[in-house]
Design an enzyme around this catalytic site. Structure first.
Site, PDB file in Angstrom:
ATOM      1  N   THR A 131      12.818  -8.612   2.891  1.00  0.00           N
ATOM      2  CA  THR A 131      12.140  -8.157   4.111  1.00  0.00           C
ATOM      3  C   THR A 131      12.070  -9.275   5.161  1.00  0.00           C
ATOM      4  O   THR A 131      12.155  -9.015   6.345  1.00  0.00           O
ATOM      5  CB  THR A 131      10.692  -7.714   3.778  1.00  0.00           C
ATOM      6  N   GLU A 152       1.255  -3.700  11.476  1.00  0.00           N
ATOM      7  CA  GLU A 152       1.418  -3.342  10.077  1.00  0.00           C
ATOM      8  C   GLU A 152       0.084  -3.503   9.371  1.00  0.00           C
ATOM      9  O   GLU A 152      -0.722  -4.369   9.732  1.00  0.00           O
ATOM     10  CB  GLU A 152       2.443  -4.254   9.412  1.00  0.00           C
ATOM     11  N   GLU A 153      -0.105  -2.705   8.331  1.00  0.00           N
ATOM     12  CA  GLU A 153      -1.344  -2.782   7.562  1.00  0.00           C
ATOM     13  C   GLU A 153      -1.526  -4.137   6.890  1.00  0.00           C
ATOM     14  O   GLU A 153      -2.618  -4.489   6.484  1.00  0.00           O
ATOM     15  CB  GLU A 153      -1.406  -1.660   6.531  1.00  0.00           C
ATOM     16  N   ASP A 159       2.577 -19.211   8.212  1.00  0.00           N
ATOM     17  CA  ASP A 159       3.463 -19.434   9.365  1.00  0.00           C
ATOM     18  C   ASP A 159       2.907 -18.866  10.668  1.00  0.00           C
ATOM     19  O   ASP A 159       3.615 -18.831  11.675  1.00  0.00           O
ATOM     20  CB  ASP A 159       4.847 -18.852   9.082  1.00  0.00           C
ATOM     21  N   LYS A 167       5.378 -10.695  14.718  1.00  0.00           N
ATOM     22  CA  LYS A 167       3.944 -10.493  14.785  1.00  0.00           C
ATOM     23  C   LYS A 167       3.314 -11.845  15.098  1.00  0.00           C
ATOM     24  O   LYS A 167       3.941 -12.880  14.909  1.00  0.00           O
ATOM     25  CB  LYS A 167       3.411  -9.892  13.498  1.00  0.00           C
ATOM     26  N   ASP A 190      -2.075 -16.921   8.730  1.00  0.00           N
ATOM     27  CA  ASP A 190      -1.416 -17.274   7.459  1.00  0.00           C
ATOM     28  C   ASP A 190      -0.532 -18.513   7.578  1.00  0.00           C
ATOM     29  O   ASP A 190      -0.547 -19.209   8.586  1.00  0.00           O
ATOM     30  CB  ASP A 190      -0.602 -16.079   6.953  1.00  0.00           C
ATOM     31  N   THR A 206       8.580  -0.661   6.579  1.00  0.00           N
ATOM     32  CA  THR A 206       7.881  -1.934   6.461  1.00  0.00           C
ATOM     33  C   THR A 206       8.792  -3.083   6.892  1.00  0.00           C
ATOM     34  O   THR A 206       9.961  -3.111   6.559  1.00  0.00           O
ATOM     35  CB  THR A 206       7.456  -2.129   4.992  1.00  0.00           C
ATOM     36  N   ASP A 212       1.861 -15.772  11.650  1.00  0.00           N
ATOM     37  CA  ASP A 212       2.131 -14.457  12.230  1.00  0.00           C
ATOM     38  C   ASP A 212       1.128 -13.384  11.809  1.00  0.00           C
ATOM     39  O   ASP A 212       1.070 -12.323  12.408  1.00  0.00           O
ATOM     40  CB  ASP A 212       3.586 -14.008  11.974  1.00  0.00           C
ATOM     41  N   ARG A 213       0.341 -13.667  10.769  1.00  0.00           N
ATOM     42  CA  ARG A 213      -0.655 -12.665  10.349  1.00  0.00           C
ATOM     43  C   ARG A 213      -2.035 -13.009  10.886  1.00  0.00           C
ATOM     44  O   ARG A 213      -2.292 -14.156  11.254  1.00  0.00           O
ATOM     45  CB  ARG A 213      -0.745 -12.623   8.819  1.00  0.00           C
ATOM     46  N   SER A 244       6.004 -17.620   4.669  1.00  0.00           N
ATOM     47  CA  SER A 244       4.850 -16.902   5.198  1.00  0.00           C
ATOM     48  C   SER A 244       3.550 -17.263   4.486  1.00  0.00           C
ATOM     49  O   SER A 244       3.147 -18.408   4.474  1.00  0.00           O
ATOM     50  CB  SER A 244       5.118 -15.402   5.145  1.00  0.00           C
ATOM     51  N   HIS A 245       2.945 -16.271   3.837  1.00  0.00           N
ATOM     52  CA  HIS A 245       1.623 -16.452   3.237  1.00  0.00           C
ATOM     53  C   HIS A 245       1.725 -16.863   1.764  1.00  0.00           C
ATOM     54  O   HIS A 245       0.702 -16.961   1.091  1.00  0.00           O
ATOM     55  CB  HIS A 245       0.883 -15.131   3.337  1.00  0.00           C
ATOM     56  N   ARG A 248       2.990  -1.673  -4.481  1.00  0.00           N
ATOM     57  CA  ARG A 248       1.935  -1.489  -3.492  1.00  0.00           C
ATOM     58  C   ARG A 248       1.604  -0.005  -3.386  1.00  0.00           C
ATOM     59  O   ARG A 248       2.487   0.822  -3.154  1.00  0.00           O
ATOM     60  CB  ARG A 248       2.377  -2.001  -2.131  1.00  0.00           C
TER      61      ARG A 248
HETATM   62  C1  G1P Z   1       5.005  -7.647   3.191  1.00  0.00           C
HETATM   63  C2  G1P Z   1       4.202  -6.662   3.998  1.00  0.00           C
HETATM   64  C3  G1P Z   1       4.980  -6.270   5.221  1.00  0.00           C
HETATM   65  C4  G1P Z   1       5.371  -7.511   6.019  1.00  0.00           C
HETATM   66  C5  G1P Z   1       6.091  -8.495   5.114  1.00  0.00           C
HETATM   67  C6  G1P Z   1       6.357  -9.808   5.826  1.00  0.00           C
HETATM   68  O1  G1P Z   1       6.203  -7.060   2.782  1.00  0.00           O
HETATM   69  O2  G1P Z   1       3.873  -5.530   3.249  1.00  0.00           O
HETATM   70  O3  G1P Z   1       4.197  -5.408   5.996  1.00  0.00           O
HETATM   71  O4  G1P Z   1       6.213  -7.176   7.077  1.00  0.00           O
HETATM   72  O5  G1P Z   1       5.297  -8.771   3.978  1.00  0.00           O
HETATM   73  O6  G1P Z   1       5.174 -10.429   6.237  1.00  0.00           O
HETATM   74  P1  G1P Z   1       6.387  -6.427   1.320  1.00  0.00           P
HETATM   75  O7  G1P Z   1       6.061  -7.517   0.330  1.00  0.00           O
HETATM   76  O8  G1P Z   1       5.396  -5.309   1.217  1.00  0.00           O
HETATM   77  O9  G1P Z   1       7.815  -5.967   1.288  1.00  0.00           O
HETATM   78 ZN    ZN Z   2       3.556 -14.875   7.819  1.00  0.00          ZN
END
Ligand code: G1P
Ligand code: ZN
Length: 543
Positions: free
Chosen positions: A18, A363-364, A279, A376, A277, A344, A281-282, A113-114, A496
């Protein structure tokens, strides 16, 4: 300094997910692993000779090593200029802004990311295109294909550049400019928001806390929130980026920001709490006595965006990822603007934003943003909230309640089951997918199934189709169950489960979320059997 062609052999596991290629640091540290992947990216692109490439990351362990490699490989492949943040730092939205502002050919965003960082933590490489957004599937598929047959990469035998020194340095034919990672981003925020009004809000005694989680947003938040907006010193906590995030998990949710949440639930606590987070973006938004779910936050920001100068003439449309609650749909309906449901991942918003069909996306998973960049943007969401609070002079809780009283409330939760055996997770999803055609019309726990499918997205801009984007089971009363496999996990599989129930404007809005969703949680278990089949007694994370 001479350009060299080094022979190499492919790695089988370089399929971007993703958010680009994300693996543990020991995987990335294998010989030629980074080199192969970067060369595969450049081999999949055309026309960048002499052009600019933006490079930056969230400062996590291995960031500095990967950046030096990237600079050499970019030079050897013929880029004309690299813009890199001082210290190798750039938040993801700031990188997106630089690509757009300086008309770069693209950018490399180095982050997981996170996810936790450190020698055994995660690392990642993502390629962004000239619009500032993540590369579309057409490119990421080509990169993977190329990575599977790669035989050599190009580099240059030049010394490391000094990432600490602002200014220009030469690497072969290519110019490297080390720039202030914050300045351009701060300028963009000033153009979008009413800094005077927010300054006045802080001057009136309004107090906030911002948790940068030892990650990238510390320097940004200090300059903007404490410096330019006049919040008191100490408003930004955990503000120095650390390669291991101080051994923490830089995911701004109620598990990892529990202390802040608890503080906001006390009378002595500040008026507003926020976090971002790894990087940047959240975002996490908590008002006094009120946590705002990301789905509600998207709806609220869309409904109030016109209060900020950058959006004063209104918004063109809203897009949300499929699992995100339908709260924003009600706002779009009322405003009479376009609403889009996408798979997503932020990359699916790019075309809609470029075409001017939507202005705000979300996004949620705590991601919200707008057409100002193509990622984001955590701090952007915090600043838009502050602008709204400054303009309305009401507290978060009051604003949220008024929103529900106008649009109704979408009770919403996500249950994650992490590090599940991949074979079990895949079989579970496959089984449920196979039974979907039998579900419509069935009555479960008193709720009638209205539709059941595996989401397929048809991009209205480029006509492309993305299938198998997650199972959706919708009920006659507007409730919804969504089940999908994460595309970002690095160990086993993450399942999820997303649950949603709509309560009309005149309905009850004060129920406990998990209780309000209990019947649906029961139906989901009955249908998918996540607990039964994985042996888990409860989700790893509930958000
Ligand atoms: C997750 C989040 C998704 C987001 C992505 C990157 O992806 O659910 O909304 O865009 O991280 O931050 P997932 O692990 O669900 O594929
Ligand atoms: Zn991030």
């Amino acid at each position: 300094m001479t350009v060299q062609t080094i022979e190499t052999t492919p790695y089988a596991d370089q399929k971007p997910g993703t958010s680009g290629l994300r693996k543990r640091v020991p995987v990335f540290s294998q010989p030629n692993y980074v080199e192969n992947y970067l060369q595969a990216i450049f081999d999949s692109l055309d026309g960048f000779a002499g052009e600019t490439l933006v490079i930056g990351g969230d400062g996590r362990f291995y960031n500095d090593v990967a950046i030096q490699k990237a600079i050499r490989i970019a030079s050897a492949n013929g880029f004309g200029r690299v813009l890199v943040g001082q210290g190798g730092l750039l938040s993801t939205p700031a990188a997106s802004n630089l690509i757009r502002k300086y008309k770069a050919f693209g950018g490399l965003v180095l982050s997981a990311s996170h996810n936790p960082g450190g020698p055994d933590g995660d690392f990642g490489i993502k390629y962004n295109i000239g619009n500032g957004g993540p590369a579309p599937e057409k490119i990421t598929d080509a990169v993977f294909a190329r990575s599977q047959v790669i035989e050599s990469y190009k580099t240059i035998d030049s010394p490391d550049i000094d990432l600490g020194a602002l200014g220009r340095q030469q690497v072969g034919e290519m110019m490297v400019e080390v720039i202030d990672p914050v300045a351009d981003y701060a300028e963009l925020m000033q153009a979008l928001f009413d800094f005077d009004a927010i300054r006045a809000l802080f001057a009136s005694g309004f107090r906030m806390t911002f948790d940068a989680m030892h990650a990238i947003t510390g320097p940004y938040a200090k300059v903007i929130i404490e410096g330019q907006l006049g919040a008191s010193a100490g408003t930004v906590v955990n503000g120095v980026p650390s390669p291991t995030f101080n051994d923490g998990h830089p995911d701004p949710n109620l598990v990892y920001c529990k202390d802040m949440h608890d503080l906001l639930m006390t009378p002595e606590g500040p008026d507003f709490g926020a976090a971002s987070d790894g990087d940047g973006d959240r975002n996490l938004i908590i008002g006094k006595n009120r946590f705002v779910t990301p789905s509600d936050s998207l709806a609220l920001l869309a409904a109030n965006a016109h209060l900020a100068p950058g959006y004063k003439s209104g918004i063109a449309g809203i897009a949300r990822s499929m699992p995100t609650s339908a709260a924003a749909d009600r706002v779009a309906e009322k405003l009479g603007i376009e609403m889009h449901e996408t798979p997503t991942g932020w990359k699916f918003f790019g075309n809609l934003l470029d075409a001017g069909r939507v202005t705000i996306c979300g996004e949620e998973s705590a991601g919200t943003g707008s057409n100002h960049v193509r990622e984001k943007d955590g701090l952007w969401a915090v600043l838009l909230w502050l602008n709204i609070l400054a303009a309305r002079r009401q507290g978060v809780d009051e604003i949220v309640r008024q929103h529900w009283a106008t649009y109704g409330r979408n009770y919403y939760t996500r249950h994650d089951y992490e590090e599940v055996d991949a074979a079990i997770a895949n079989a579970l999803v496959d089984d449920l997918r196979g039974r979907l055609p039998t579900l419509p019309g069935q009555v479960l726990n008193g709720l009638e199934v209205a539709y059941a499918d595996d989401f397929t997205y048809h991009d209205p801009v480029d006509g492309s189709t993305s299938a198998k984007q997650g199972i959706r089971i919708g009920f006659a009363d507007g409730s919804r169950i969504v089940l999908r496999l994460s595309g970002t996990g690095t160990v086993g599989a993450t399942l999820r489960l997303y649950l949603e129930r709509y309560e009309a404007a005149d309905g009850r809005h004060d129920l406990d979320t998990q209780l309000a969703l209990e019947p649906l949680i029961g139906i989901a278990e009955q249908l998918a059997g996540v607990k039964a089949r994985t042996g888990r007694i409860e989700p790893s994370v509930i958000t």
